[in-house]
Structure formats: C-alpha cells, structure tokens
Design an enzyme around this catalytic site. Structure first.
Site, PDB file in Angstrom:
ATOM      1  CB  CYS A  77      -1.960   1.787   6.159  1.00  0.00           C
ATOM      2  SG  CYS A  77      -1.466   0.940   4.619  1.00  0.00           S
ATOM      3  CD  GLU A 130      -1.550   4.603   3.491  1.00  0.00           C
ATOM      4  OE1 GLU A 130      -2.624   5.206   3.640  1.00  0.00           O
ATOM      5  OE2 GLU A 130      -1.423   3.604   2.751  1.00  0.00           O
ATOM      6  CG  HIS A 190      -2.004  -1.000   1.142  1.00  0.00           C
ATOM      7  ND1 HIS A 190      -3.158  -0.883   1.884  1.00  0.00           N
ATOM      8  CD2 HIS A 190      -2.143  -2.134   0.412  1.00  0.00           C
ATOM      9  CE1 HIS A 190      -3.960  -1.896   1.622  1.00  0.00           C
ATOM     10  NE2 HIS A 190      -3.366  -2.676   0.743  1.00  0.00           N
ATOM     11  CB  SER A 248      -9.151   7.455   4.954  1.00  0.00           C
ATOM     12  OG  SER A 248      -9.206   7.126   6.318  1.00  0.00           O
ATOM     13  CB  CYS A 304      -6.545  -0.079   4.690  1.00  0.00           C
ATOM     14  SG  CYS A 304      -4.833  -0.682   4.793  1.00  0.00           S
TER      15      CYS A 304
END
Length: 152
Positions: free
Chosen positions: A84, A56, A54, A79, A81
């Site tokens: 993360c 992040e 992901h 935003s 998940c």
C-alpha cells in the site's frame, strides 16, 4: 487535527468496523480532496478471497481512474504495509493520515523518504479495534501481514 482530518479518520474507522463486522480484517481507508470525500474502502481479503484487497487498495479502486492525486489525503486506520505504501508513492498521493501505528509499524519512513507527508494520530479507537482483532484472530492477522509478528 482539522475538521477535515476528523471527518476523514472517522469515515476510515467506520469502514474498518464494517470489515470487522463482516469477519474481515478491520482496516479502513478514505481518500479526500479538501473537504470532499472521493472514495472509501476497507480490507476485503477475507470477504473477497483477494490477497491484495487491503483497505487502501480497496479505497483506491473505488476512486477509479484519476489523472492526478494532487491535493489529496489518504486516511487509513493502520500504518500502510509495503504494498500500500508503494501504491501511495506510485500515485504521488502527497499526504497520508494514519489512525495508528502501534499495533503494526508499517512503512512511515519509506513514505517520508519519498516525499509523502505522514501524520500518525495514535487514535485510541483504531488501536482498540486492531488490538481486539489481533487478540481474537491471530491466525487471520498473521496471514494478512504475511507471517510478520503482531506487536500489540
């Protein structure tokens, strides 16, 4: 929004667009300490065939080992998940700036409940990019969020 926050979200958005242009999920992330850019990354699940790549996570990998995340801010275009968000809490990152939470309501309250300062910008550029992606590639989006329903 401070100048540092503007720099951070602009770079995260640049990373998200890079992922989109590569055929991936358009989520970008940046880690900063004050005005200093520590690392940046973008979602590479498609590009690398890695289910945990992901935005992040890619950014934090790029940051490498750190003894402390004190006084850092993680910028992300969407935003986070739960994976993360859990990593943010685990690393004790004190502040997260989210480009938008309209197309995917992540785990803002979880972060706040664990002492993280959360700011949601509702940046129209982030909303437009993710909305276009969800509209054009719904199967890929649903794969990325493990089958949860998109809300745009």
């Amino acid at each position: 929004m401070s100048l540092e926050d503007l720099v951070g979200i602009n770079e995260a958005l640049r990373q998200a667009r890079k992922s989109y242009d590569e055929g991936g999920v358009p989520i970008g992330s940046v880690l900063m300490q004050g005005p200093d850019l520590i690392a940046s990354g973008h979602n590479q699940r498609v590009q690398k065939g890695d289910p945990i790549a992901h935005g992040e996570m890619d950014c934090l990998r790029a940051a490498g080992r750190r003894k402390s995340y004190a006084n850092t801010t993680l910028f992300t275009t969407l935003s986070p998940c739960m994976m993360c968000a859990g990593t943010i809490v685990q690393f004790k990152i004190p502040r997260v700036v989210i480009g938008e939470a309209r197309t995917f309501g992540g785990n803002e309250q979880f972060l706040r409940d664990h002492g993280v300062s959360v700011e949601i910008l509702n940046d129209e550029r982030c909303i437009e990019l993710m909305s276009r992606f969800i509209r054009d590639k719904p199967d890929l989006w649903n794969e990325d969020i493990a089958g949860e329903q998109a809300t745009c």
